[in-house]
Scaffold this motif. Structure first.
Motif, PDB file in Angstrom:
ATOM      1  N   ILE A  39      -1.853  44.951 -42.566  1.00 58.56           N
ATOM      2  CA  ILE A  39      -3.048  45.659 -43.309  1.00 58.56           C
ATOM      3  C   ILE A  39      -2.826  44.997 -44.556  1.00 58.56           C
ATOM      4  CG2 ILE A  39      -2.699  47.540 -44.506  1.00 58.56           C
ATOM      5  CD1 ILE A  39      -1.630  49.686 -42.256  1.00 58.56           C
ATOM      6  N   TYR A  40      -1.439  44.355 -44.982  1.00 61.28           N
ATOM      7  CA  TYR A  40      -1.365  43.584 -46.376  1.00 61.28           C
ATOM      8  C   TYR A  40      -2.703  42.384 -45.912  1.00 61.28           C
ATOM      9  CZ  TYR A  40      -0.286  40.841 -50.471  1.00 61.28           C
ATOM     10  OH  TYR A  40      -0.603  39.046 -51.296  1.00 61.28           O
ATOM     11  N   VAL A  41      -2.720  41.685 -45.635  1.00 65.45           N
ATOM     12  CA  VAL A  41      -3.339  39.856 -44.449  1.00 65.45           C
ATOM     13  C   VAL A  41      -4.609  40.927 -44.810  1.00 65.45           C
ATOM     14  CG1 VAL A  41      -3.453  38.691 -43.000  1.00 65.45           C
ATOM     15  CG2 VAL A  41      -0.916  39.049 -43.763  1.00 65.45           C
ATOM     16  N   VAL A  42      -4.841  41.776 -43.721  1.00 61.29           N
ATOM     17  CA  VAL A  42      -6.460  42.418 -43.630  1.00 61.29           C
ATOM     18  C   VAL A  42      -7.377  42.235 -45.269  1.00 61.29           C
ATOM     19  CG1 VAL A  42      -8.281  43.546 -42.434  1.00 61.29           C
ATOM     20  CG2 VAL A  42      -5.462  42.624 -41.821  1.00 61.29           C
ATOM     21  N   LEU A  43      -6.327  43.825 -45.633  1.00 64.50           N
ATOM     22  CA  LEU A  43      -7.205  43.782 -47.342  1.00 64.50           C
ATOM     23  C   LEU A  43      -6.969  42.601 -47.990  1.00 64.50           C
ATOM     24  CD1 LEU A  43      -4.962  47.002 -47.576  1.00 64.50           C
ATOM     25  CD2 LEU A  43      -7.701  46.540 -46.529  1.00 64.50           C
ATOM     26  N   ASP A  44      -5.697  41.580 -47.703  1.00 61.29           N
ATOM     27  CA  ASP A  44      -5.919  40.341 -48.684  1.00 61.29           C
ATOM     28  C   ASP A  44      -7.106  39.555 -48.456  1.00 61.29           C
ATOM     29  OD1 ASP A  44      -4.975  38.733 -51.381  1.00 61.29           O
ATOM     30  OD2 ASP A  44      -4.232  37.701 -49.958  1.00 61.29           O
ATOM     31  N   ARG A  45      -7.954  39.316 -47.509  1.00 66.81           N
ATOM     32  CA  ARG A  45      -8.713  38.254 -47.199  1.00 66.81           C
ATOM     33  C   ARG A  45      -9.699  39.154 -47.466  1.00 66.81           C
ATOM     34  NH1 ARG A  45      -8.034  35.702 -41.171  1.00 66.81           N
ATOM     35  NH2 ARG A  45      -9.077  33.996 -42.316  1.00 66.81           N
ATOM     36  N   PHE A  46     -10.372  40.272 -47.361  1.00 69.67           N
ATOM     37  CA  PHE A  46     -11.563  41.050 -48.109  1.00 69.67           C
ATOM     38  C   PHE A  46     -11.425  41.307 -48.960  1.00 69.67           C
ATOM     39  CE2 PHE A  46     -11.022  41.077 -42.778  1.00 69.67           C
ATOM     40  CZ  PHE A  46     -12.039  41.370 -42.729  1.00 69.67           C
ATOM     41  N   PRO A  47     -12.151  40.245 -50.259  1.00 67.89           N
ATOM     42  CA  PRO A  47     -11.959  41.138 -51.449  1.00 67.89           C
ATOM     43  C   PRO A  47     -13.188  42.558 -51.312  1.00 67.89           C
ATOM     44  CG  PRO A  47     -13.728  39.878 -50.825  1.00 67.89           C
ATOM     45  CD  PRO A  47     -13.161  39.349 -50.238  1.00 67.89           C
ATOM     46  N   THR A  48     -12.154  42.840 -52.805  1.00 67.56           N
ATOM     47  CA  THR A  48     -13.122  44.381 -53.014  1.00 67.56           C
ATOM     48  C   THR A  48     -14.578  44.198 -53.645  1.00 67.56           C
ATOM     49  OG1 THR A  48     -11.021  45.118 -53.223  1.00 67.56           O
ATOM     50  CG2 THR A  48     -12.685  46.397 -54.435  1.00 67.56           C
ATOM     51  N   LEU A  49     -15.588  45.018 -53.101  1.00 68.98           N
ATOM     52  CA  LEU A  49     -16.710  44.733 -54.011  1.00 68.98           C
ATOM     53  C   LEU A  49     -17.332  46.238 -54.487  1.00 68.98           C
ATOM     54  CD1 LEU A  49     -18.634  43.221 -50.910  1.00 68.98           C
ATOM     55  CD2 LEU A  49     -17.931  42.096 -52.562  1.00 68.98           C
ATOM     56  N   TYR A  50     -17.618  45.775 -55.896  1.00 68.51           N
ATOM     57  CA  TYR A  50     -18.212  46.980 -56.231  1.00 68.51           C
ATOM     58  C   TYR A  50     -19.750  46.801 -56.042  1.00 68.51           C
ATOM     59  CZ  TYR A  50     -13.254  46.715 -58.427  1.00 68.51           C
ATOM     60  OH  TYR A  50     -12.080  46.832 -58.458  1.00 68.51           O
ATOM     61  N   GLU A  51     -20.016  47.973 -56.595  1.00 69.98           N
ATOM     62  CA  GLU A  51     -21.307  48.199 -56.322  1.00 69.98           C
ATOM     63  C   GLU A  51     -22.105  48.979 -57.400  1.00 69.98           C
ATOM     64  OE1 GLU A  51     -22.382  50.360 -52.149  1.00 69.98           O
ATOM     65  OE2 GLU A  51     -22.686  52.045 -53.238  1.00 69.98           O
ATOM     66  N   ALA A  52     -23.532  48.191 -57.389  1.00 75.83           N
ATOM     67  CA  ALA A  52     -23.814  48.924 -58.849  1.00 75.83           C
ATOM     68  C   ALA A  52     -24.851  49.505 -58.078  1.00 75.83           C
ATOM     69  CB  ALA A  52     -24.477  48.339 -60.185  1.00 75.83           C
ATOM     70  N   ASN A  53     -25.779  50.898 -58.745  1.00 76.01           N
ATOM     71  CA  ASN A  53     -26.116  51.131 -58.418  1.00 76.01           C
ATOM     72  C   ASN A  53     -28.020  51.528 -59.320  1.00 76.01           C
ATOM     73  OD1 ASN A  53     -26.128  51.766 -55.261  1.00 76.01           O
ATOM     74  ND2 ASN A  53     -24.615  53.274 -56.038  1.00 76.01           N
ATOM     75  N   GLY A  54     -28.835  51.727 -58.918  1.00 73.27           N
ATOM     76  CA  GLY A  54     -30.048  52.253 -59.325  1.00 73.27           C
ATOM     77  C   GLY A  54     -31.351  52.450 -58.826  1.00 73.27           C
TER      78      GLY A  54
END
Length: 187
Positions: A39-54
């Motif tokens: 799980i750590y390896v998978v989560l480390d490979r994919f960065p967290t994306l923040y979403e801005a909405n309008g």
């Protein structure tokens, strides 16, 4: 002979269960450790994306009405709500508009990892940035309304918000340019 095979299978199952229950905590610990590492390896490979909405409200104005020159009192609508929403979405996701947004924010702010090791901004890099920006940009109409929901995703929440706000501001200018000039090069 059949009785011996059944007895042998039963003895093998008993041996397996005995070993399994004797080492159940070790087996569970190894399973959890391997799962946590995976799980750590998978989560480390994919960065967290923040979403801005309008949201953008689309009003049908003079650009959607045709006035006859021969009959000045006669006016008819040439564009409905769906067409207007689709036109605005096309303007929002236009390559040139995205390129202007990236130019005003800067590739260094949006994609700093691309400029590591002394790399310099180039036209090719700008085109790649437009593609990356476009893949994180979503513009879709909200059902049964005159509103377009616009979303931009980025690894940094401040950059996501700045990029979306810049896009919407430049969209307003582009919208005015497109509809004020009947022979707009954009169309």
């Amino acid at each position: 002979m059949h009785h011996e095979n059944t007895s042998q299978i039963f003895n093998d199952i008993v041996k397996f269960l005995t070993i399994f229950f004797k080492y159940k905590w070790t087996i569970l610990a190894v399973f959890l450790a391997v799962s946590a590492i995976g799980i750590y390896v998978v989560l480390d490979r994919f960065p967290t994306l923040y979403e801005a909405n309008g949201s953008i409200l689309v009003k049908l104005g003079q650009e959607s009405i045709y006035r006859s020159e021969t009959q000045p009192n006669r006016a008819e609508r040439v564009m409905g709500v769906d067409e207007a929403l689709n036109n605005e979405i096309k303007i929002l996701t236009n390559h040139d508009l995205i390129k202007n947004v990236i130019a005003s924010i800067g590739i260094k702010s949006l994609y700093p990892e691309w400029l590591k090791d002394g790399a310099k901004e180039s036209d090719r890099m700008l085109d790649a940035a437009v593609m990356a920006f476009g893949s994180n940009l979503t513009a879709k109409p909200i059902k049964d309304s005159n509103v377009i929901e616009v979303t931009f995703k980025h690894e940094k929440p401040v950059i996501a918000a700045k990029a979306l706000n810049t896009l919407i501001e430049q969209f307003k200018d582009k919208h005015a340019d497109v509809y004020s000039d009947p022979k707009s090069p954009f169309l």
